[in-house]
Motif scaffolding. Sequence first.
Motif, PDB file in Angstrom:
ATOM      1  N   ARG A 322       4.860  -9.799  -4.259  1.00 45.64           N
ATOM      2  CA  ARG A 322       3.807 -10.452  -5.042  1.00 45.64           C
ATOM      3  C   ARG A 322       2.438  -9.850  -4.790  1.00 45.64           C
ATOM      4  O   ARG A 322       1.496 -10.133  -5.509  1.00 45.64           O
ATOM      5  CB  ARG A 322       3.802 -11.945  -4.758  1.00 45.64           C
ATOM      6  N   TRP A 323       2.285  -9.017  -3.737  1.00 44.88           N
ATOM      7  CA  TRP A 323       0.981  -8.389  -3.561  1.00 44.88           C
ATOM      8  C   TRP A 323       1.045  -6.882  -3.769  1.00 44.88           C
ATOM      9  O   TRP A 323       0.301  -6.098  -3.207  1.00 44.88           O
ATOM     10  CB  TRP A 323       0.330  -8.749  -2.242  1.00 44.88           C
ATOM     11  N   GLY A 324       1.998  -6.464  -4.636  1.00 41.96           N
ATOM     12  CA  GLY A 324       2.011  -5.102  -5.160  1.00 41.96           C
ATOM     13  C   GLY A 324       2.138  -4.028  -4.106  1.00 41.96           C
ATOM     14  O   GLY A 324       3.019  -4.083  -3.250  1.00 41.96           O
ATOM     15  N   GLN A 325       1.234  -3.046  -4.160  1.00 47.53           N
ATOM     16  CA  GLN A 325       1.346  -1.890  -3.287  1.00 47.53           C
ATOM     17  C   GLN A 325       0.559  -2.057  -1.995  1.00 47.53           C
ATOM     18  O   GLN A 325       0.534  -1.167  -1.156  1.00 47.53           O
ATOM     19  CB  GLN A 325       0.859  -0.631  -4.026  1.00 47.53           C
ATOM     20  N   ALA A 326      -0.077  -3.199  -1.784  1.00 47.25           N
ATOM     21  CA  ALA A 326      -0.815  -3.434  -0.538  1.00 47.25           C
ATOM     22  C   ALA A 326       0.172  -3.560   0.622  1.00 47.25           C
ATOM     23  O   ALA A 326       1.233  -4.157   0.494  1.00 47.25           O
ATOM     24  CB  ALA A 326      -1.659  -4.698  -0.653  1.00 47.25           C
ATOM     25  N   CYS A 327      -0.189  -3.000   1.762  1.00 46.60           N
ATOM     26  CA  CYS A 327       0.684  -3.013   2.940  1.00 46.60           C
ATOM     27  C   CYS A 327       0.667  -4.397   3.583  1.00 46.60           C
ATOM     28  O   CYS A 327      -0.399  -4.893   3.968  1.00 46.60           O
ATOM     29  CB  CYS A 327       0.210  -1.959   3.940  1.00 46.60           C
ATOM     30  N   PRO A 328       1.816  -5.063   3.734  1.00 46.37           N
ATOM     31  CA  PRO A 328       1.834  -6.412   4.313  1.00 46.37           C
ATOM     32  C   PRO A 328       1.411  -6.447   5.769  1.00 46.37           C
ATOM     33  O   PRO A 328       0.826  -7.432   6.220  1.00 46.37           O
ATOM     34  CB  PRO A 328       3.299  -6.848   4.144  1.00 46.37           C
ATOM     35  N   VAL A 329       1.706  -5.379   6.521  1.00 48.13           N
ATOM     36  CA  VAL A 329       1.310  -5.349   7.936  1.00 48.13           C
ATOM     37  C   VAL A 329      -0.211  -5.271   8.050  1.00 48.13           C
ATOM     38  O   VAL A 329      -0.823  -5.954   8.877  1.00 48.13           O
ATOM     39  CB  VAL A 329       1.978  -4.166   8.660  1.00 48.13           C
ATOM     40  N   ALA A 330      -0.849  -4.448   7.210  1.00 50.09           N
ATOM     41  CA  ALA A 330      -2.309  -4.357   7.218  1.00 50.09           C
ATOM     42  C   ALA A 330      -2.937  -5.668   6.761  1.00 50.09           C
ATOM     43  O   ALA A 330      -3.965  -6.104   7.312  1.00 50.09           O
ATOM     44  CB  ALA A 330      -2.764  -3.206   6.324  1.00 50.09           C
ATOM     45  N   LEU A 331      -2.324  -6.327   5.769  1.00 49.18           N
ATOM     46  CA  LEU A 331      -2.842  -7.616   5.295  1.00 49.18           C
ATOM     47  C   LEU A 331      -2.842  -8.650   6.418  1.00 49.18           C
ATOM     48  O   LEU A 331      -3.757  -9.451   6.537  1.00 49.18           O
ATOM     49  CB  LEU A 331      -1.999  -8.116   4.121  1.00 49.18           C
ATOM     50  N   SER A 356       1.671   3.088   7.052  1.00 51.61           N
ATOM     51  CA  SER A 356       1.779   4.056   8.146  1.00 51.61           C
ATOM     52  C   SER A 356       3.139   3.930   8.792  1.00 51.61           C
ATOM     53  O   SER A 356       3.856   2.937   8.594  1.00 51.61           O
ATOM     54  CB  SER A 356       0.680   3.827   9.190  1.00 51.61           C
ATOM     55  N   SER A 357       3.488   4.928   9.596  1.00 47.90           N
ATOM     56  CA  SER A 357       4.783   4.886  10.281  1.00 47.90           C
ATOM     57  C   SER A 357       4.824   3.750  11.296  1.00 47.90           C
ATOM     58  O   SER A 357       5.875   3.142  11.530  1.00 47.90           O
ATOM     59  CB  SER A 357       5.062   6.228  10.976  1.00 47.90           C
ATOM     60  N   GLU A 358       3.665   3.433  11.907  1.00 54.03           N
ATOM     61  CA  GLU A 358       3.619   2.315  12.866  1.00 54.03           C
ATOM     62  C   GLU A 358       3.857   0.984  12.140  1.00 54.03           C
ATOM     63  O   GLU A 358       4.588   0.120  12.632  1.00 54.03           O
ATOM     64  CB  GLU A 358       2.255   2.275  13.585  1.00 54.03           C
ATOM     65  N   ALA A 359       3.230   0.852  10.966  1.00 57.82           N
ATOM     66  CA  ALA A 359       3.444  -0.367  10.171  1.00 57.82           C
ATOM     67  C   ALA A 359       4.893  -0.472   9.717  1.00 57.82           C
ATOM     68  O   ALA A 359       5.482  -1.557   9.716  1.00 57.82           O
ATOM     69  CB  ALA A 359       2.514  -0.367   8.960  1.00 57.82           C
ATOM     70  N   LEU A 360       5.488   0.651   9.354  1.00 62.08           N
ATOM     71  CA  LEU A 360       6.893   0.666   8.937  1.00 62.08           C
ATOM     72  C   LEU A 360       7.795   0.222  10.074  1.00 62.08           C
ATOM     73  O   LEU A 360       8.704  -0.593   9.886  1.00 62.08           O
ATOM     74  CB  LEU A 360       7.273   2.073   8.468  1.00 62.08           C
ATOM     75  N   ASN A 366      10.892  -6.669  12.532  1.00 58.96           N
ATOM     76  CA  ASN A 366      10.887  -8.084  12.160  1.00 58.96           C
ATOM     77  C   ASN A 366       9.897  -8.306  11.023  1.00 58.96           C
ATOM     78  O   ASN A 366       8.685  -8.398  11.255  1.00 58.96           O
ATOM     79  CB  ASN A 366      10.511  -8.960  13.358  1.00 58.96           C
ATOM     80  N   PRO A 367      10.372  -8.398   9.784  1.00 57.80           N
ATOM     81  CA  PRO A 367       9.457  -8.581   8.646  1.00 57.80           C
ATOM     82  C   PRO A 367       8.938 -10.004   8.496  1.00 57.80           C
ATOM     83  O   PRO A 367       7.985 -10.239   7.737  1.00 57.80           O
ATOM     84  CB  PRO A 367      10.324  -8.190   7.445  1.00 57.80           C
TER      85      PRO A 367
END
Length: 407
Positions: A322-331, A356-360, A366-367
């Motif tokens: 629902r928040w498109g291409q924004a990174c959920p970890v950064a959010l 980023s690879s760290e965010a991935l 754990n998502p």
Amino acid sequence: MASQQEKQAQPFVDIFDEDEAEKSFLLSKPTCFIVLGKPGSGKKTLARKLAQIWKCIFIEALEVIQENIHEETEYGLKCQELLFRGQSISEELVTKMILKKIESPEVAHFGYVLSGFPSLSEEYMTVSQQIEKIKNLKLKPDFLINIKCSDYDLCQRVSGQRQRPDSGQIYQRNQWDPNVIEKHKKMKDQREEENEEEEEEQEEEVIAKSPLAMSRILPQLVQRPEDIREKAEERVGIYKDIMLHPLEDLMAEQDSQYLIELDGNKQPNDLFAVSQLCTSLNNFHWKKKINSVDIFYSSDELFRVLSSCKLIAHRYRWRRSRWGQACPVALKQGDIVMGIPDLAVSFLGKMYVLSSSEALKAFMLNPRPYLLPPMPLPPCKVLVFGPPLSGRTTICNLIANKYNGKV
């Protein structure tokens, strides 16, 4: 009347709220197991295979030691230092690593299969204290799996084990002993004469590898000190003296439908195939949760593959989050960062693009923390301006304290 006609015009409206269902899953507890049994009964082998089938995290003393050393954690560096000195790793250090692993983010998402805890060693904690630790875990075990085996049969099997030093693989007596192999061969021939085809197929699984392959491996096999019959009997005796009664009390407190007892006298192939266990779990209608995160390696593949080929279900296509291409970890950290298409993943039928690879790596472990409310609301950024000495800093601090923001 008009409203009733409108309702009748749509008889197949979905009455389930997808967002609530997703939120319920993200808040749910992962399935957790503990495998119990006498020393040498096959707890570790069963736990490892169950973890593979059920997509849980396998937790066992040697496993967590190797993982910490490989990742060079604080505990891992301590273990390395002790091993370089020729000293053994203390029970306290091993217990702390196990408990830390149980509290890790990936376990909070996938669940665990715990083996070898409580342990026979009471160097750091007594058996009763270890069991109390299990009862007070944040992620308590849902299932207790007890492998039952008579003392005589267990010691007979353990004393018949041989290890290949170069690979560490364990071979049972029916895999390396020529006399036992020959006995199985004769039994197979008799069954062939009787035309018992089903039993014939089962025996072939045990014997197929034996003749040529084992003749080469046989000279390399050694017996471990702990597999000597006297040592095996001694360990079983210690288990019955200090651990059996506390474990029986633990199993008595467990809901009987979530206590599974397996026959350890069966052939290892029968027991470790986990068929008996999975049948029991299915009878409880306890299904594996869809908690895996799939990764895609290019933007072309992301849209081409998901658009039509790999549908979740009939007429159910993949969708963006629902928040498109924004990174959920950064959010989650309060920043709006657009994700990189090459770091796109899928979870619960939706696509997420990481920055980023760290965010991935964090999302793959754990998502859940990055999807639960107040996510995916984007952060609000406020600019406070005015003339000097007008109180801008004070207003900024008040707003930040009120909404947990950063100045």
